[in-house]
Design a protein around this motif. Structure first.
Motif, PDB file in Angstrom:
ATOM      1  N   MET A 166       0.847  -1.203   0.000  1.00 24.61           N
ATOM      2  CA  MET A 166       0.000   0.000   0.000  1.00 24.61           C
ATOM      3  C   MET A 166       0.879   1.249   0.000  1.00 24.61           C
ATOM      4  N   ASN A 167       0.590   2.153  -0.920  1.00 23.08           N
ATOM      5  CA  ASN A 167       1.375   3.383  -1.035  1.00 23.08           C
ATOM      6  C   ASN A 167       0.664   4.500  -0.288  1.00 23.08           C
ATOM      7  N   ASN A 168       1.317   5.008   0.766  1.00 20.66           N
ATOM      8  CA  ASN A 168       0.725   6.071   1.571  1.00 20.66           C
ATOM      9  C   ASN A 168       1.335   7.433   1.266  1.00 20.66           C
ATOM     10  N   ASP A 169       2.075   7.544   0.160  1.00 18.07           N
ATOM     11  CA  ASP A 169       2.693   8.817  -0.205  1.00 18.07           C
ATOM     12  C   ASP A 169       1.624   9.843  -0.568  1.00 18.07           C
ATOM     13  N   TRP A 170       1.873  11.094  -0.224  1.00 17.50           N
ATOM     14  CA  TRP A 170       0.996  12.180  -0.664  1.00 17.50           C
ATOM     15  C   TRP A 170       1.801  13.481  -0.735  1.00 17.50           C
ATOM     16  N   ILE A 171       1.311  14.411  -1.542  1.00 10.85           N
ATOM     17  CA  ILE A 171       1.988  15.701  -1.710  1.00 10.85           C
ATOM     18  C   ILE A 171       0.952  16.779  -1.967  1.00 10.85           C
ATOM     19  N   ASP A 172       1.086  17.908  -1.286  1.00 12.67           N
ATOM     20  CA  ASP A 172       0.169  19.044  -1.405  1.00 12.67           C
ATOM     21  C   ASP A 172       1.003  20.277  -1.747  1.00 12.67           C
ATOM     22  N   VAL A 173       0.802  20.823  -2.945  1.00 13.51           N
ATOM     23  CA  VAL A 173       1.600  21.947  -3.445  1.00 13.51           C
ATOM     24  C   VAL A 173       0.700  23.156  -3.668  1.00 13.51           C
ATOM     25  N   ARG A 174       1.142  24.313  -3.221  1.00 11.17           N
ATOM     26  CA  ARG A 174       0.443  25.577  -3.510  1.00 11.17           C
ATOM     27  C   ARG A 174       1.450  26.543  -4.121  1.00 11.17           C
ATOM     28  N   HIS A 175       0.957  27.431  -4.967  1.00 17.92           N
ATOM     29  CA  HIS A 175       1.817  28.350  -5.708  1.00 17.92           C
ATOM     30  C   HIS A 175       1.359  29.774  -5.459  1.00 17.92           C
ATOM     31  N   SER A 176       2.304  30.655  -5.076  1.00 16.70           N
ATOM     32  CA  SER A 176       2.000  32.056  -4.813  1.00 16.70           C
ATOM     33  C   SER A 176       2.755  32.933  -5.806  1.00 16.70           C
ATOM     34  N   PRO A 177       2.124  33.326  -6.911  1.00 17.93           N
ATOM     35  CA  PRO A 177       2.810  34.170  -7.902  1.00 17.93           C
ATOM     36  C   PRO A 177       3.263  35.513  -7.324  1.00 17.93           C
ATOM     37  N   GLU A 178       2.512  36.044  -6.373  1.00 19.39           N
ATOM     38  CA  GLU A 178       2.844  37.360  -5.821  1.00 19.39           C
ATOM     39  C   GLU A 178       4.216  37.352  -5.154  1.00 19.39           C
ATOM     40  N   TYR A 179       4.503  36.281  -4.404  1.00 21.65           N
ATOM     41  CA  TYR A 179       5.776  36.200  -3.701  1.00 21.65           C
ATOM     42  C   TYR A 179       6.791  35.315  -4.415  1.00 21.65           C
ATOM     43  N   GLN A 180       6.415  34.737  -5.545  1.00 19.96           N
ATOM     44  CA  GLN A 180       7.283  33.801  -6.262  1.00 19.96           C
ATOM     45  C   GLN A 180       7.724  32.667  -5.326  1.00 19.96           C
TER      46      GLN A 180
END
Length: 277
Positions: free
Chosen positions: A1-15
């Motif tokens: 069972m693969n329990n990997d996860w990733i949560d990415v957010r991007h803020s163009p204002e602050y690069q």
């Protein structure tokens, strides 16, 4: 069972990109970023190679990586590891540090003294700022938190003399790197790269590994992936990015992109732009 996860957010204002992730077993292959990485291990044991050393990071440890530093990632212990990290653009970080501290030298670039650090106050600043940026707090609150983060990060920053153009022109490894940056979308061969730098491919490969810790072909792939991230974040479609950066097709780009970032190009584009593929 693969329990990997990733949560990415991007803020163009602050690069800035914020990443919250958990991996078990092998996390990602050796790669590099064109950003500064500032992160903290929250849970478990994270192990990676960087600056020719094997580094083990446990809860509360801070890891600081400069643009271009090659690193991988593994979870050597059952249960994996969880971390939070910022990807800070060099232009943004340099500008903000110079605004905060007026005595910064003009002809130097930012450098981290150590890759792994123990600093509870910085760890707390990372956690607080991460929450505010990742989940979209008021801008004035985010800006205050970023200033606090930079103030706690400052003791870990050194100023390194920028390499002069004359210095960069010395050595086939530096010439090869410049050539790849200028021709990153072309199907280069080692013979062509060696000819452009006035040496043979065996000498070039040895020199390149010694200078940058990575073979020329691997560097070119990472260079293309870094450019792919920029173009995808600006809304270009994966199929277009793949064609323009010398990948055989969209699937070819996708295989390399997942190995480095654990996301597909389409997922990354959607995170940055909210546009469907």
């Amino acid at each position: 069972m693969n329990n990997d996860w990733i949560d990415v957010r991007h803020s163009p204002e602050y690069q800035i990109e914020t990443i919250h992730a958990h991996f078990e077993g092998h996390a990602y292959d050796a790669h590099w970023h064109d950003s500064y990485l500032v992160g903290v291990t929250q849970q478990g044991t994270q192990q990676f190679h960087c600056r020719r050393n094997k580094i083990t990071s446990t809860p509360g440890d801070i890891f600081l990586l400069e643009p271009g530093e090659i690193h991988d990632g593994d979870a050597p212990i059952e249960g994996g590891f969880t971390y939070q990290t910022f990807y800070l653009s060099p232009e943004w970080l340099d500008r903000e540090i110079r605004h905060l501290f007026h005595d910064t030298p003009s002809s130097y670039e930012l450098s981290f003294a150590k890759t792994l650090n123990s600093d509870p106050r910085l760890a707390q600043a990372i956690a607080q700022t991460f929450q505010l940026l990742h989940f979209g707090e008021f801008r004035i609150v985010q800006q205050s938190a970023l200033d606090n983060l930079l103030a706690h990060l400052a003791p870990h920053i050194h100023w390194r003399a920028e390499a002069s153009a004359a210095h960069l022109a010395l050595g086939c490894a530096h010439l090869a790197r410049e050539y790849m940056h200028a021709h990153l979308n072309e199907d280069l061969s080692l013979q062509e790269l060696a000819a452009a730098t006035g040496t043979d491919r065996f000498t070039l490969t040895r020199a390149f590994k010694q200078a940058f810790g990575i073979a020329p072909h691997a560097y070119l792939v990472q260079l293309r992936l870094a450019e792919a991230r920029i173009r995808l974040s600006q809304g270009e479609k994966p199929v277009q990015v793949a064609a323009e950066l010398g990948f055989a097709d969209q699937s070819h780009l996708g295989r390399w992109f997942r190995r480095a970032y654990r996301l597909s190009p389409a997922q990354y584009r959607q995170i940055c732009t909210n546009l469907p593929d």
